[in-house]
Design an enzyme around this catalytic site. Structure first.
Site, PDB file in Angstrom:
ATOM      1  N   ASP A 130       0.857  -1.218  -0.075  1.00 21.65           N
ATOM      2  CA  ASP A 130      -0.161   0.065  -0.072  1.00 21.65           C
ATOM      3  C   ASP A 130       0.825   1.218  -0.023  1.00 21.65           C
ATOM      4  O   ASP A 130       1.517   1.487   1.082  1.00 21.65           O
ATOM      5  CB  ASP A 130      -0.844   0.031   1.218  1.00 21.65           C
ATOM      6  CG  ASP A 130      -2.044  -1.041   1.235  1.00 21.65           C
ATOM      7  OD1 ASP A 130      -1.746  -2.057   0.512  1.00 21.65           O
ATOM      8  OD2 ASP A 130      -3.109  -0.867   1.809  1.00 21.65           O
ATOM      9  N   LYS A 193      -6.917   3.479  -3.457  1.00 19.61           N
ATOM     10  CA  LYS A 193      -7.423   3.451  -2.090  1.00 19.61           C
ATOM     11  C   LYS A 193      -7.424   4.852  -1.660  1.00 19.61           C
ATOM     12  O   LYS A 193      -6.695   5.745  -2.138  1.00 19.61           O
ATOM     13  CB  LYS A 193      -6.359   2.713  -1.195  1.00 19.61           C
ATOM     14  CG  LYS A 193      -6.445   2.708   0.155  1.00 19.61           C
ATOM     15  CD  LYS A 193      -5.387   1.750   0.822  1.00 19.61           C
ATOM     16  CE  LYS A 193      -5.361   2.063   2.387  1.00 19.61           C
ATOM     17  NZ  LYS A 193      -4.469   1.248   3.109  1.00 19.61           N
ATOM     18  N   LYS A 229     -10.329   0.341  -2.908  1.00 20.68           N
ATOM     19  CA  LYS A 229     -10.320  -0.015  -1.175  1.00 20.68           C
ATOM     20  C   LYS A 229     -10.663   1.409  -0.664  1.00 20.68           C
ATOM     21  O   LYS A 229      -9.531   2.051  -0.380  1.00 20.68           O
ATOM     22  CB  LYS A 229      -9.007  -0.501  -0.892  1.00 20.68           C
ATOM     23  CG  LYS A 229      -8.596  -0.700   0.781  1.00 20.68           C
ATOM     24  CD  LYS A 229      -7.377  -1.437   0.941  1.00 20.68           C
ATOM     25  CE  LYS A 229      -7.139  -1.315   2.485  1.00 20.68           C
ATOM     26  NZ  LYS A 229      -5.661  -1.756   2.722  1.00 20.68           N
TER      27      LYS A 229
END
Lengths: 293, 291
Positions: A130, A193, A229
């Site tokens: 991430d 995300k 996400k």
């Protein structure tokens, strides 16, 4: 690249409309199980210790001992220092290990250091990375730099999946959220995300909708399915079900899978487990029935 | 001049310090002599669940306050109730048999009951606790601590005095409450929310629901995050429901047997610290003594 603008008022109104669906009984049970299977169970705190990470991994593998039919979560999400331990703790369970990297949460470090961090977590065995984008560069209009950084990070990831955190709470406008989404997808993101969870507001339904629509347009143009996400701020099971409704009605059934949609959360799982226990036994759980992490 | 249309009040629930509508969207009409006098919420199980969440959140703060401060706040509730006495008297007189005189007597008794327990707040520990004589260089104390989240099932009559009679001793010792008010005469419960909201009671410490026992009693008893139940005016069958549900996580169940509504006015019984005793846990401490 075509620059798209977003009508903020209309996007928020449409996002709010997904809250009006009534989901009961069987559909609710299916939905809640799906939420569990899509959760990236997260701990990103300075006080994270090996014991806490191990505990989190145990919960990730078997979130609800005693309730039948509750799947493992999708992944545990930890800081780079805990990747090796987490990998060992979830071995053989199918639960992925995700690590934040690139000077999370600010991203304010030299590029070569950020890339080195990515290479290290990948060497430690992380399945997913991430990363955070350079919001400062994006806000200063240096979009090319941001795109090149994402591309370089993707390369450093090798076979690991790359999730690109836009930190929408710092991007000021939906136009820029859309621009950053398009940029990240073109530069090689596997997932986009919303947030780090360290900045308020984190994930909102409006911002998530803008990103889902970017994913939809990208799929139409290229045939490539990018994952989504939302992270941070989703605390109740009911809210999570609203997100699933939004995903289904924006992108369709294909995205209702942990391989294309995730929730980044820590306390959400507890509320979902309380609801699942309620459906299982007819009784609401006590505060001591679920671990607080 | 045209005749003025009176404005009917729509009462909502009192939950976590706010006045939300019931999640279920259902309402009931309170009538007097065939005329509607107010609209009320008909609470659902989810409202109850939300109330328990709010109560649990409020518990640590309320129980950590000094006993003196809790007494002050209960006294403030009495003041605000006194200030709204006329409204309560009208509401009760319009909906409960017995007329205005009976209603006034009930409201006054409810104010006095709150004052009694405001006084008990920093005194019950001296009555229920003690210093135990032990052999050796120690002090040994037994101290009462709040049980936690208490659900209260109030009697149908007297609608206000019964509810206050159960609520005041529970709050006094640092517990928090989720209350199902009188089913037959719910108006007083609805107005009481306005008293709580304006008397420094922290959000979530008192949560008031109006609704039907048939729909809510089972969850009142079974919810695992509830620590104790106070019930009055319940039938044998309802008592059974409460006790079966309580077995889920070994809650304390305290059922007040009150033969007649008039009995609630008895101070010797209902202003007594014995009512506080049912909702405290005794903790015993050993403490080294000097020399």
């Amino acid at each position: 690249m075509l620059r798209r603008t977003v009508d903020r008022v209309a996007a928020d109104a449409r996002a709010a409309s997904f809250r009006t669906r009534s989901i009961k009984k069987d559909a609710k049970l299916q939905g809640l199980r799906l939420v569990v299977s899509m959760t990236d169970l997260t701990t990103l705190e300075g006080k994270d210790s090996p014991g806490k990470v191990r505990g989190l991994c145990r919960k990730a593998v078997d979130p609800a001992p005693g309730i039948e039919g509750v799947p493992s979560v999708a992944a545990v999400c930890v800081y780079p220092n805990h990747v090796a331990l987490a990998k060992q703790a979830v071995a053989g369970s199918g639960v992925q290990v995700a690590s934040v990297a690139t000077a999370f949460p600010s991203g304010q470090a030299p590029l070569d250091l950020r890339l080195e961090e990515v290479r290290r977590v990948v060497a430690d065995g992380t399945d997913e990375v991430d990363m955070v984008i350079s919001r400062g560069a994006l806000l200063a209009g240096r979009t090319q730099q941001v795109a090149e950084e994402i591309r370089a990070t993707k390369e450093a990831c090798g076979s690991a999946h790359l999730k690109v955190i836009l930190e929408t709470g710092e991007l000021e406008t939906y136009d820029l959220v859309r621009r950053a989404s398009d940029l990240a997808m073109e530069a090689g993101a596997d997932f986009i995300k919303t947030s780090t969870g360290k900045v308020a507001p984190a994930a909102t339904m409006g911002v998530t909708l803008v990103m889902l629509e970017a994913i939809r347009d990208h799929h139409r143009a290229t045939g490539v399915r990018i994952g989504m996400k939302p992270a941070g701020g989703i605390k109740s099971a009911k809210e999570a079900l609203h997100y699933l409704v939004m995903v289904k009605e924006t992108l369709g059934d294909a995205w209702l899978s942990p391989s294309l949609f995730r929730f980044g959360a820590s306390s959400l799982l507890n509320d979902v487990l309380i609801q699942l226990r309620r459906l299982d036994t007819g009784v609401y759980a006590a505060h001591y029935d679920v671990s607080k992490e | 001049m045209s005749e003025r249309l009176p404005v009917l009040k729509t009462y909502k629930l009192y939950l976590g310090g706010a006045f939300p509508r019931t999640e279920s969207g259902r309402s009931q009409v309170v009538e007097s002599a065939g005329q509607p006098v107010a609209h009320l919420c008909r609470a659902s199980r989810k409202d109850f669940r939300n109330a328990v969440v709010a109560a649990r959140k409020a518990l640590s703060g309320w129980s950590a306050r000094s006993a003196y401060n809790r007494g002050q706040i209960l006294y403030r509730m009495a003041e605000m109730l006194e200030g709204k006495a006329t409204e309560f008297v009208q509401a009760l007189a319009a909906t409960v048999p017995g007329g205005e005189e009976r209603a006034r007597r009930e409201v006054e008794a409810a104010v006095d009951r709150l004052v009694s327990f405001a006084g008990w707040a920093d005194k019950y520990a001296q009555v229920l606790g003690c210093q135990n004589p032990v052999e050796g260089p120690y002090h040994n104390f037994s101290l009462p601590e709040p049980t936690g989240v208490v659900t209260i099932v109030a009697p149908d009559e007297p609608a206000l005095l019964g509810l206050i009679g159960q609520l005041a001793p529970v709050l006094c010792s640092g517990n928090v409450a989720v209350v199902l008010g009188s089913e037959a005469h719910p108006l007083a419960t609805a107005i009481l929310g306005e008293v709580c909201a304006t008397s420094d009671v922290p959000a979530g410490v008192v949560n008031l629901l109006t609704g039907f026992r048939e729909e809510l009693l089972e969850q009142f008893a079974a919810h695992r995050d509830v620590d104790a139940i106070s019930a009055a005016g319940v039938s044998a069958e309802e008592r059974r429901t409460l006790e079966l549900g309580a077995a889920e996580n070994l809650k304390r169940v305290h059922v007040l047997e009150v033969a007649a509504a008039e009995d609630w006015f008895e101070e010797a019984r209902f202003a007594s610290p014995e009512l506080i005793e049912s909702f405290v846990e005794i903790k015993t401490l050993w403490h080294p003594s000097a020399s």
